[in-house]
Design an enzyme around this catalytic site. Structure first.
Site, PDB file in Angstrom:
ATOM      1  N   ASP B 152      42.990 -19.541  16.364  1.00 40.85           N
ATOM      2  CA  ASP B 152      43.006 -19.853  14.934  1.00 40.85           C
ATOM      3  C   ASP B 152      44.263 -20.662  14.647  1.00 40.85           C
ATOM      4  O   ASP B 152      45.365 -20.112  14.610  1.00 40.85           O
ATOM      5  CB  ASP B 152      43.016 -18.571  14.084  1.00 40.85           C
ATOM      6  CG  ASP B 152      41.689 -17.822  14.137  1.00 40.85           C
ATOM      7  OD1 ASP B 152      40.994 -17.934  15.161  1.00 40.85           O
ATOM      8  OD2 ASP B 152      41.358 -17.119  13.162  1.00 40.85           O
ATOM      9  N   LYS B 221      38.146 -22.501   8.694  1.00 35.35           N
ATOM     10  CA  LYS B 221      38.535 -21.198   8.131  1.00 35.35           C
ATOM     11  C   LYS B 221      39.322 -21.429   6.857  1.00 35.35           C
ATOM     12  O   LYS B 221      40.145 -22.338   6.779  1.00 35.35           O
ATOM     13  CB  LYS B 221      39.370 -20.466   9.188  1.00 35.35           C
ATOM     14  CG  LYS B 221      39.920 -19.130   8.771  1.00 35.35           C
ATOM     15  CD  LYS B 221      40.582 -18.428   9.963  1.00 35.35           C
ATOM     16  CE  LYS B 221      41.457 -17.270   9.520  1.00 35.35           C
ATOM     17  NZ  LYS B 221      42.162 -16.621  10.638  1.00 35.35           N
ATOM     18  N   LYS B 257      34.628 -19.529   8.534  1.00 38.92           N
ATOM     19  CA  LYS B 257      35.232 -18.197   8.469  1.00 38.92           C
ATOM     20  C   LYS B 257      36.074 -18.058   7.209  1.00 38.92           C
ATOM     21  O   LYS B 257      37.167 -18.603   7.139  1.00 38.92           O
ATOM     22  CB  LYS B 257      36.102 -17.958   9.715  1.00 38.92           C
ATOM     23  CG  LYS B 257      36.882 -16.642   9.678  1.00 38.92           C
ATOM     24  CD  LYS B 257      37.677 -16.422  10.958  1.00 38.92           C
ATOM     25  CE  LYS B 257      38.621 -15.223  10.823  1.00 38.92           C
ATOM     26  NZ  LYS B 257      39.481 -15.044  11.997  1.00 38.92           N
TER      27      LYS B 257
END
Lengths: 338, 321
Positions: B152, B221, B257
């Site tokens: 991430d 995300k 996400k």
């Protein structure tokens, strides 16, 4: 509201060219637009200006959850009548989801309320009594209507409720002295037992005594630091819902007391089975032994403390039974000397 | 991605070209977006559909611990929870991944051995991203070497907001290159965090989505969970729409996400409705949609217990993280 004067004129529907009847919507519009009130209109006789009937603002009774006054999530209401069967008001008919929300609110309020000093809790509860006293007339009227009592008796019940609230408020910082102990042990330790609040307590208020009975079951629960979800007396919930307004203005943190009104049988089941409720007072299920038995079974699932219904005379004196029923005992060993 | 190359081959050729492309994207109708998100949030999902949604949501959770106070013990207990979310009910699905800081990857790797649960690691000087590029790349390399299945990364919001799009694009490319494992093992998946709360406008979120997808992100995300505004329904809807448009243009399926601030089952189900309505059932899978959350799982478990037993559950019956 604005439709009323027109209703009287129903047979001849006001035409556009017709002058609207006095006091009609359009008339009032004129007043607003010109910024003039009826008082200084020369075309109106003085009598008519002053004797206009004022429409009462009806109170919409609401639930009391987490310090706020929501309607039931379900949108349902039920009719509350006096003992003669005359309509008094509509009360919200709470659903199990309202009960769930109330438990969440009570759980959220628990750390702060149980963590407050007992003295502070007592002071706040005294203040509730003060607020209750200040609205004595209102409560006396509500109790009289709900229970069909003569005004004098109803007022006496309200006074007794205030006194009882004060009585339990006083116990707040004294209960540890009677329920706690310094235990003798065979070793170099202090051994201290202290009472601790059990957590969230569901309370089914007694149906026969709308305010005094409610105070008698509610005050002992919160005086020791528990938070409560109260199901008001099904036939007479109005004093309980008004009590929510008193609590909201007395420094009681939101969520410490949550008041639901509706069908006791509908609300008690989810509360008794709720895994995040630590104790349940079944007093309100007293008239229905089968229900009480079912609730006690449901409550056994997570070993809730259960206060069984029993015959009570609410006008008689009070005891510490209910105070002590919703406590846990914490015992601490502390080394001595060194 | 041959189609990507053909459709948008020259988009990232220069800073000017990239800016022209990103600023050429249609502006976002903010009111319409919020209204659509709010309208979809009113869908009522009950009974069997709810049970399905709860299990799906559990299987999509990236169980996250990103605290300065994280210890190996805490990561291990989180992994144990990921493996068996509800010990009282073995039919509960496992979570999708456990998300930790890079230094905790070996611990998580070991604790999750033998399961299909992925180890996700934040990297690139998470959460601010304010470190020199070599440091951020080394951070990524380190996490990949330690065995992270998913990285991430955060974008450089400073560069993005000053309009240096190509720099952001190239940095994502560089991090993506670090995610590769040459030895035949599968590459680490790259999730690109925008930090929507810092991007200020919906237009920027749309641009960031396209920018990241052009640069080769596997997932986009919403946020780090470390700022005041985290995942929101409209912001996520916008990203889902960007993913839909990107898929229509290139055939590439990118995941989404949302992270931060999703705490209740109700919230999670609203996101699932958005996904289904925007991207269809293809995206209703942990491979394409995830929840970055820590406390969400407990609420999902309590709701699951409520559905199976009929009585309301309480926090005493789930683990304290």
């Amino acid at each position: 509201m604005s439709g009323k004067p027109q209703k009287a004129q129903k047979p001849q529907k006001p035409q556009k060219s017709q002058k609207p009847p006095k006091g009609s919507t359009q008339d009032r519009h004129d007043e607003q637009q010109t910024g003039r009130t009826g008082q200084d209109r020369p075309d109106r006789p003085r009598e008519e200006r002053t004797t206009a009937v004022r429409l009462n603002v009806f109170r919409t009774y609401k639930l009391f959850i987490g310090g706020a006054f929501p309607r039931s999530e379900s949108g349902r209401v039920y009719q509350v009548t006096d003992t003669a069967g005359d309509w008094l008001a509509n009360a919200p008919r709470a659903s199990r989801k309202d009960a769930r929300d109330a438990v969440v609110a009570a759980r959220k309020a628990f750390p702060r309320w149980s963590g407050a000093t007992a003295y502070n809790r007592g002071q706040i509860l005294y203040r509730v009594a003060e607020m209750l006293q200040g609205r004595r007339e209102q409560f006396a009227a509500e109790v009289a209507a709900a229970e069909g009592l003569p005004p004098g008796t109803a007022a006496a019940r309200v006074d007794a409720a205030v006194d009882r609230w004060v009585w339990y408020a006083g116990w707040s910082d004294k209960v540890a002295q009677i329920a706690g102990a310094a235990n003798p042990v065979a070793g170099p330790y202090f051994n201290l037992s202290t009472p601790e609040p059990t957590g969230v307590v569901a309370v089914l208020a007694p149906p026969e005594s709308s305010l005094l009975g409610l105070v008698s079951v509610l005050a002992p629960v919160i005086a020791t630091g528990n938070t409560a979800v109260v199901v008001a007396a099904e036939p007479a919930p109005l004093p309980a819902l008004s009590l929510g307004e008193v609590l909201a203005t007395s420094d009681v943190p939101g969520g410490v007391v949550n008041v639901l009104s509706g069908r006791t049988a509908e609300l008690a089941g989810p509360l008794a089975a709720h895994q995040d409720v630590n104790a349940i007072d079944l007093t309100g299920a007293g008239p229905d032994p089968a229900l009480a038995r079912e609730l006690e079974k449901a409550a056994a699932e997570n070993l809730k403390r259960v206060f069984r219904p029993r015959a009570e005379d609410w006008t008689a004196g009070q005891s510490t039974d209910r105070l002590l029923a919703f406590l846990e005992t914490k015992t601490v060993w502390h080394p001595m000397g060194v | 991605m041959p189609q990507t190359a053909s459709a948008f081959a020259d988009v990232a050729a220069s800073d000017a070209a990239l800016r022209r492309f990103l600023h050429g994207l249609p502006g976002v109708d903010a009111v319409g977006l919020q209204a659509r998100a709010a309208a979809l949030a009113t869908r009522s999902i009950k009974t069997t559909a709810k049970a399905y949604a709860i299990d799906l949501a559990i299987s999509m959770v990236d169980l996250t611990t990103l605290e300065g106070a994280d210890t190996a013990g805490k990561v291990r207990s989180l992994c144990a929870k990921g493996r068996v979310p509800d010990p009282a009910d073995r039919s509960t699905p496992r979570v999708a991944a456990v998300c930790v800081y890079p230094d905790m990857v070996p611990v998580a790797r070991q604790a999750l051995a033998g399961t299909e649960i992925k180890v996700a690691s934040v990297a690139t000087a998470f959460p601010s991203g304010r470190a020199a590029l070599p440091v951020r790349l080394a951070d990524t390399r380190d996490a990949v070497a330690a065995g992270a299945d998913e990285i991430d990364m955060v974008i450089d919001r400073g560069a993005f907001l000053s309009g240096r799009y190509l720099q952001v694009h190239d940095e994502i490319r560089a991090v993506k290159a670090e995610c590769a494992r040459p030895g035949g093992e599968p590459d680490a998946h790259l999730k690109v965090i925008f930090e929507n709360g810092e991007l200020a406008t919906y237009d920027n979120i749309r641009r960031a989505s396209w920018l990241a997808m052009l640069a080769g992100a596997d997932f986009i995300k919403t946020s780090t969970g470390k700022v005041a505004v985290n995942a929101t329904l409209p912001g996520t809807l916008l990203m889902l729409e960007a993913v839909r448009d990107f898929h229509a243009a290139t055939g590439t399926r990118v995941g989404v996400k949302p992270a931060g601030g999703i705490r209740t089952t109700k919230d999670a189900i609203r996101y699932l409705v958005l996904v289904n309505e925007t991207l269809g059932a293809d995206w209703l899978s942990p491979d394409r949609f995830r929840f970055g959350a820590s406390s969400l799982l407990n609420d999902l478990l309590m709701q699951r217990q409520k559905l199976s037993s009929g009585r309301y559950s309480g926090p005493d019956y789930v683990t304290v993280d």
